[in-house]
Design a protein around this motif. Structure first.
Motif, short mmCIF file in Angstrom:
data_model
loop_
_atom_site.label_atom_id
_atom_site.label_comp_id
_atom_site.label_asym_id
_atom_site.label_seq_id
_atom_site.Cartn_x
_atom_site.Cartn_y
_atom_site.Cartn_z
N LEU A 200 0.84 -1.80 -0.23
CA LEU A 200 -0.02 0.13 -0.06
C LEU A 200 1.01 1.97 0.16
CD1 LEU A 200 -3.18 0.92 0.24
CD2 LEU A 200 -3.07 0.97 2.94
N LYS A 201 1.70 1.04 0.06
CA LYS A 201 2.82 1.94 0.22
C LYS A 201 3.31 2.78 -0.59
CE LYS A 201 8.10 3.16 1.73
NZ LYS A 201 9.35 2.47 2.30
N PRO A 202 2.90 3.90 -0.66
CA PRO A 202 2.93 4.91 -2.02
C PRO A 202 4.66 5.32 -2.42
CG PRO A 202 1.82 6.51 -0.20
CD PRO A 202 2.40 5.04 1.10
N GLN A 203 4.46 5.54 -3.58
CA GLN A 203 5.68 5.08 -4.80
C GLN A 203 6.43 6.25 -5.02
OE1 GLN A 203 7.61 1.47 -4.65
NE2 GLN A 203 5.91 1.60 -3.04
N LYS A 204 8.03 6.07 -5.68
CA LYS A 204 8.07 7.25 -6.37
C LYS A 204 7.70 8.51 -5.78
CE LYS A 204 8.61 4.83 -10.96
NZ LYS A 204 8.34 4.73 -12.21
N VAL A 205 7.89 9.02 -4.61
CA VAL A 205 8.03 9.89 -3.85
C VAL A 205 9.10 10.91 -3.65
CG1 VAL A 205 7.34 11.26 -1.35
CG2 VAL A 205 6.77 8.45 -1.94
N GLN A 206 8.62 12.31 -4.82
CA GLN A 206 9.78 12.71 -5.26
C GLN A 206 9.12 14.53 -5.36
OE1 GLN A 206 10.53 12.21 -9.46
NE2 GLN A 206 8.66 11.23 -9.43
N PHE A 207 9.94 15.55 -5.12
CA PHE A 207 9.32 16.74 -5.10
C PHE A 207 9.38 17.49 -6.95
CE2 PHE A 207 10.26 17.34 -0.47
CZ PHE A 207 9.35 18.69 -0.83
N LYS A 208 8.54 17.99 -7.67
CA LYS A 208 8.50 18.68 -8.67
C LYS A 208 8.72 20.01 -8.38
CE LYS A 208 6.95 14.78 -10.78
NZ LYS A 208 5.91 13.73 -12.22
N SER A 209 9.83 20.98 -8.82
CA SER A 209 9.76 22.09 -8.71
C SER A 209 10.21 22.94 -10.07
CB SER A 209 10.77 22.39 -7.65
OG SER A 209 10.78 23.67 -7.29
N LYS A 210 9.28 23.70 -10.25
CA LYS A 210 9.32 24.82 -10.89
C LYS A 210 9.07 26.49 -10.46
CE LYS A 210 8.02 24.48 -15.21
NZ LYS A 210 7.02 23.99 -16.74
N ASN A 211 9.88 27.33 -11.11
CA ASN A 211 10.07 28.79 -10.27
C ASN A 211 9.93 29.19 -8.92
OD1 ASN A 211 10.29 29.42 -13.00
ND2 ASN A 211 7.79 29.72 -13.36
N PHE A 212 10.65 28.04 -8.03
CA PHE A 212 10.30 28.13 -7.00
C PHE A 212 9.00 26.93 -6.33
CE2 PHE A 212 13.87 30.68 -6.08
CZ PHE A 212 15.68 28.69 -5.94
N HIS A 213 8.16 26.88 -7.01
CA HIS A 213 6.93 26.39 -6.85
C HIS A 213 6.70 25.04 -6.67
CE1 HIS A 213 4.22 29.71 -7.57
NE2 HIS A 213 4.79 30.04 -8.61
N ASN A 214 7.40 24.26 -5.07
CA ASN A 214 7.75 23.03 -4.94
C ASN A 214 6.50 21.92 -4.09
OD1 ASN A 214 10.07 24.38 -5.32
ND2 ASN A 214 9.92 25.00 -2.80
N VAL A 215 6.24 21.48 -5.46
CA VAL A 215 5.16 20.64 -5.47
C VAL A 215 5.63 19.01 -5.31
CG1 VAL A 215 3.08 19.76 -5.92
CG2 VAL A 215 3.99 21.93 -6.24
N LEU A 216 5.35 18.59 -4.05
CA LEU A 216 5.64 17.20 -3.50
C LEU A 216 4.77 15.74 -4.72
CD1 LEU A 216 7.87 14.93 -1.48
CD2 LEU A 216 5.19 15.28 -0.39
#
Length: 232
Positions: A30-46
């Motif tokens: 059930l564990k979430p996979q590929k947890v990563q930040f994606k960032s554009k112009n310092f809008h930082n979204v997990l």
């Protein structure tokens, strides 16, 4: 803002996670996979991908974050018991030179997962910037190309937008494309945001595109959209 019923659902599931509902952890699947930040112009979204889906796709997710070196994780209340596969952590990661972590836990009725954690994320080094905005004016056989760097999600104390130029040395690259021949020529590379081009093709239309290069990171933006003009 999360709808009220979604927040209540999150509280209910969280009570399961803390043991008051008698649930048992489900490890791995059930564990979430590929947890990563994606960032554009310092809008930082997990972002993350789901593990095993619960019956009826009833998975909900809980997000926490912390700065490197901190011992305690902090709940992101707007991303507590959500169904989306992303969470905006821009405000929580605003110290741009500091490294951060995010983590996500999944739950469905009767079970919950281990936490899936991102790799270390440092906004200043890892955000991607958009290409410059390009405007063109024409006068006396020349083209004046005006470039504007993208704004970041922060404002000064006077309420003005904060530009990418506040954080990086920027090099602008400007290209002209002949509309009929589709031939490209780089006509400028440097730090100026207003560029005069005196040898534009007078006999036909042309288009201008631009990109930003960051020497400190040896990285460039995507190219801007074409701005085209007809015969002068």
């Amino acid at each position: 803002m999360m709808p009220k019923h979604g927040f209540l659902l999150g509280l209910l599931v969280h009570s399961f996670l803390t043991g008051t509902g008698g649930t048992q952890p489900v490890h791995g699947s059930l564990k979430p996979q590929k947890v990563q930040f994606k960032s554009k112009n310092f809008h930082n979204v997990l972002h993350w991908q789901p593990g095993r889906m619960c019956a009826g796709n009833s998975n909900v997710y809980f997000v926490q974050h912390k700065m490197y070196g901190q011992s305690e994780w902090k709940d992101k209340r707007d991303c507590w018991g959500i169904r989306e596969l992303f969470c905006d952590l821009t405000n929580e990661t605003s110290h741009l030179q500091e490294p951060y972590y995010g983590r996500v836990q999944a739950a469905c009725p009767g079970s919950h997962s281990d936490w899936g954690m991102s790799q270390r994320f440092t906004p200043l080094w890892e955000t991607n910037i958009d290409p410059p905005v390009v405007n063109i004016t024409q006068a006396n056989g020349s083209a004046l190309v005006i470039l504007q760097a993208p704004d970041f999600p922060y404002r000064t104390q006077t309420g003005r937008n904060v530009s990418v130029e506040n954080y990086y040395e920027l090099v602008y690259r400007v290209f002209i494309i002949n509309s009929s021949l589709k031939k490209e020529q780089k006509v400028y590379e440097g730090a100026q945001r207003v560029v005069e081009i005196s040898d534009v093709p007078l006999h036909s239309g042309y288009c201008v595109v631009a990109e930003i290069y960051q020497p400190m990171l040896n990285r460039k933006s995507q190219r801007s959209g074409e701005r085209c003009v007809g015969v002068l």
